[in-house]
Design a protein around this motif. Structure first.
Motif, PDB file in Angstrom:
ATOM      1  N   ALA A 199      12.453  39.584  56.210  1.00  0.00           N
ATOM      2  CA  ALA A 199      11.940  40.807  56.830  1.00  0.00           C
ATOM      3  C   ALA A 199      12.425  40.871  58.272  1.00  0.00           C
ATOM      4  O   ALA A 199      12.418  39.875  58.988  1.00  0.00           O
ATOM      5  CB  ALA A 199      10.419  40.826  56.770  1.00  0.00           C
ATOM      6  N   MET A 200      12.819  42.061  58.699  1.00  0.00           N
ATOM      7  CA  MET A 200      13.377  42.220  60.035  1.00  0.00           C
ATOM      8  C   MET A 200      12.331  41.968  61.121  1.00  0.00           C
ATOM      9  O   MET A 200      12.620  41.367  62.152  1.00  0.00           O
ATOM     10  CB  MET A 200      13.987  43.619  60.219  1.00  0.00           C
ATOM     11  CG  MET A 200      14.776  43.739  61.504  1.00  0.00           C
ATOM     12  SD  MET A 200      15.586  45.327  61.702  1.00  0.00           S
ATOM     13  CE  MET A 200      16.647  45.398  60.294  1.00  0.00           C
ATOM     14  N   LYS A 201      11.121  42.435  60.885  1.00  0.00           N
ATOM     15  CA  LYS A 201      10.079  42.266  61.888  1.00  0.00           C
ATOM     16  C   LYS A 201       8.790  41.850  61.187  1.00  0.00           C
ATOM     17  O   LYS A 201       8.343  42.527  60.269  1.00  0.00           O
ATOM     18  CB  LYS A 201       9.865  43.568  62.659  1.00  0.00           C
ATOM     19  CG  LYS A 201       8.899  43.413  63.800  1.00  0.00           C
ATOM     20  CD  LYS A 201       8.843  44.667  64.632  1.00  0.00           C
ATOM     21  CE  LYS A 201       7.852  44.430  65.753  1.00  0.00           C
ATOM     22  NZ  LYS A 201       7.757  45.569  66.632  1.00  0.00           N
ATOM     23  N   VAL A 202       8.217  40.741  61.633  1.00  0.00           N
ATOM     24  CA  VAL A 202       6.994  40.209  61.031  1.00  0.00           C
ATOM     25  C   VAL A 202       6.046  39.833  62.157  1.00  0.00           C
ATOM     26  O   VAL A 202       6.461  39.268  63.162  1.00  0.00           O
ATOM     27  CB  VAL A 202       7.299  38.967  60.157  1.00  0.00           C
ATOM     28  CG1 VAL A 202       6.031  38.396  59.567  1.00  0.00           C
ATOM     29  CG2 VAL A 202       8.295  39.301  59.067  1.00  0.00           C
TER      30      VAL A 202
END
Length: 154
Positions: A147-150
């Motif tokens: 995931a790109m942003k978590v």
């Protein structure tokens, strides 16, 4: 009477489902990789497979292996990783983690054989193909990691 009823009922297929051989491919690839890494990882410690006598220390691949051993830790780290990953793959435990741990080792094996020792390129390609196939087969396990942003703790 059930077979007659189900064959005449719309949307119900009375014929048995044919099972594809392809369903066994992830298991075959996992066991293949597990055996290769377990056996060759252990061989790094126990040396039960004899080394060829015609190896020259000036050969770049042999020099690379000697340099790994000379570090005092790198060869043991790689062979220990291979042994543990091979065992995990054979036991069918933590397979996505095992694949992630062994990926850099496989890249190194492939590049070593591509550039320094082309005679072993066939096995290196088979290992790389099995790794990519299994990574694709277990792709759902990698989705959260990619995931790109978590947010932490989510």
């Amino acid at each position: 009477m059930d077979a007659t009823l189900s064959s005449t009922t719309p949307g119900v297929d009375a014929s048995p489902k044919k099972k594809s051989f392809a369903r066994f491919l992830p298991t075959v690839a996992r066991v293949f990789m597990g055996l290769v890494f377990f056996v060759f990882g252990l061989n790094g410690f126990l040396e039960f497979i004899p080394t060829p006598k015609d190896l020259s220390p000036t050969d770049p691949a042999v020099a690379f292996g000697i340099a790994m051993k000379a570090t005092g830790f790198l060869f043991a780290l790689v062979k220990g990783t291979e042994t543990v990953v091979g065992l995990l793959l054979l036991a069918n435990r933590f397979v996505p983690l095992a694949l992630a741990l062994i990926a850099p080792v496989i890249v190194n094996i492939f590049l070593t054989h591509a550039f320094l020792a082309p005679s072993g390129l066939g096995m290196a390609v088979m290992l790389l193909a099995a790794e990519l196939f299994l990574a694709w087969s277990y792709r759902a396990a990698y989705r959260p990691m990619l995931a790109m942003k978590v947010n932490p703790g989510s």
